[in-house]
Design an enzyme around this catalytic site. Structure first.
Site, PDB file in Angstrom:
ATOM      1  N   LYS A  53      -1.942  -4.972   1.007  1.00 45.35           N
ATOM      2  CA  LYS A  53      -2.475  -3.780   1.680  1.00 45.35           C
ATOM      3  C   LYS A  53      -3.544  -3.114   0.810  1.00 45.35           C
ATOM      4  O   LYS A  53      -4.600  -2.704   1.304  1.00 45.35           O
ATOM      5  CB  LYS A  53      -1.335  -2.793   1.981  1.00 45.35           C
ATOM      6  CG  LYS A  53      -0.411  -3.280   3.093  1.00 45.35           C
ATOM      7  CD  LYS A  53       0.868  -2.477   3.199  1.00 45.35           C
ATOM      8  CE  LYS A  53       1.835  -3.143   4.175  1.00 45.35           C
ATOM      9  NZ  LYS A  53       3.147  -2.520   4.237  1.00 45.35           N
ATOM     10  N   GLN A  97       6.768   2.155   1.668  1.00 47.14           N
ATOM     11  CA  GLN A  97       7.146   0.748   1.852  1.00 47.14           C
ATOM     12  C   GLN A  97       8.668   0.629   1.957  1.00 47.14           C
ATOM     13  O   GLN A  97       9.402   1.132   1.108  1.00 47.14           O
ATOM     14  CB  GLN A  97       6.613  -0.075   0.658  1.00 47.14           C
ATOM     15  CG  GLN A  97       6.857  -1.560   0.784  1.00 47.14           C
ATOM     16  CD  GLN A  97       6.074  -2.197   1.947  1.00 47.14           C
ATOM     17  OE1 GLN A  97       4.906  -1.916   2.156  1.00 47.14           O
ATOM     18  NE2 GLN A  97       6.733  -3.052   2.712  1.00 47.14           N
ATOM     19  N   ASP A 120       2.074   3.975   9.578  1.00 46.98           N
ATOM     20  CA  ASP A 120       2.977   2.914  10.047  1.00 46.98           C
ATOM     21  C   ASP A 120       3.457   3.168  11.475  1.00 46.98           C
ATOM     22  O   ASP A 120       4.012   2.274  12.111  1.00 46.98           O
ATOM     23  CB  ASP A 120       4.209   2.829   9.119  1.00 46.98           C
ATOM     24  CG  ASP A 120       4.118   1.664   8.147  1.00 46.98           C
ATOM     25  OD1 ASP A 120       3.328   0.736   8.414  1.00 46.98           O
ATOM     26  OD2 ASP A 120       4.844   1.685   7.136  1.00 46.98           O
TER      27      ASP A 120
END
Ligand code: NAP
Length: 284
Positions: A53, A97, A120
């Protein structure tokens, strides 16, 4: 014989579009989007996802900062960290994460992220927005899947779509997005009685069960579009939920694993970061 939907190439194209968009935005606002990724612990898979990412952000001109608090961080301290980032006007996207260490309730942490910085798309308000069809952040994997379907110009209106898997991060949001495009959607799961029958009726089949090669060629309707979300490690190799070799004989379009949905997820995350930036900066 199916045409392969090349997720690698498509994601490359999207990342190039994002890069152009970022440079236009930089001219307009005098700064580029800024994504903060919080990584707690040393899970090797999480570390490699975060590295990917960061690399993708850098290439697209998006600033990224990685926070790696000590794994002993308490839930309250992590929530405080997220709240500080929520208030920081120089931060446009926050990504925690997953998974988090067992002593931290990830739901509480995700729920703390400001809806407009939730790149997200896991925040309950973004999930609600998806359900209601109101503006919000759509999570990266489902968004990438829809971009793949768009890329082949499949008209979903009235088509029978089967989503195998009902997780909150893939199955349910994909089903919602297909419904939004007027597909007739069925969701299958581990308790579904006759999966083969359901699959054979599907014009569009999205496999997201996490079961290697569970969907075999004889389960595919002739001419179906097959999107394989599964990522399973078998004998050191990555395989999908679909038996690619068998399925490609019957499908009209199919995604490979690797090189299918995976790269699209990162490209969609970049899109989300830019979209969050645009919303937040327009509000100032
Ligand atoms: P998950 O949370 O484990 O959910 C799996 C779903 O599949 C569940 O709803 C489960 O049903 C269903 N299922 C399991 N076995 C089944 C069977 N035999 N028949 C029908 N349904 C079955 O997994 P996930 O997080 O959604 O991920 C699914 C797969 O996608 C995994 O391989 C994951 O690695 C991959 N993935 C890839 C990406 C990417 O970017 N490429 C992103 C996310 C996930 P129940 O609800 O009844 O248990």
């Amino acid at each position: 014989m199916a045409t392969i939907i090349d997720g690698k190439q498509l994601s490359k194209d999207i990342r190039a579009q994002v890069k152009d968009r970022v440079s236009t935005l930089k001219e307009k606002y005098g700064k580029s989007p800024h994504l903060v990724v919080i990584l707690v612990g040393e899970d090797p898979a999480s570390q490699s996802y975060v590295r990917a990412k960061e690399r993708a952000c850098e290439r697209a001109g998006i600033r990224s900062t990685k926070y790696t608090p000590d794994p002993s961080i308490t839930e309250d301290e992590l929530i405080d960290m997220v709240n500080t980032l929520n208030a920081d006007k120089d931060v446009h996207g926050i990504l925690v994460q997953l998974p988090l260490p067992d002593h931290i309730d990830s739901t509480k942490v995700i729920d703390t992220i400001a809806q407009k910085k939730d790149v997200d798309g896991f925040h309950p308000l973004n999930i609600a927005a998806l359900q209601l069809g109101t503006p919000g952040v759509i999570s990266a994997t489902p968004k990438g899947i829809m971009t793949m379907l768009e890329s082949i110009n499949v008209d979903l209106k009235g088509k029978k779509a089967l989503v195998v898997g009902r997780s909150n991060i893939v199955g349910k949001p994909v089903a919602q997005l297909l419904l939004r495009e007027h597909a007739t959607v069925t969701i299958a799961h581990s308790r579904t009685k006759d999966l083969k029958k359901e699959c054979l009726e599907a014009d569009v089949l999205i496999a997201a069960a996490g079961r290697p090669k569970m969907i075999t060629g004889d389960m595919i309707k002739e001419g179906a579009v097959v999107i394989d979300v599964g990522v399973n490690r078998v004998d050191e190799k990555l395989v999908g939920d679909v038996d690619f070799e068998g399925a490609k004989e019957r499908a009209s379009f199919i995604t490979p694993v690797p090189g299918g949905v995976g790269p699209m997820t990162i490209a969609s995350l970049l899109q989300n970061t830019v979209e969050c930036f645009e919303v937040l900066e327009a509000e100032k």
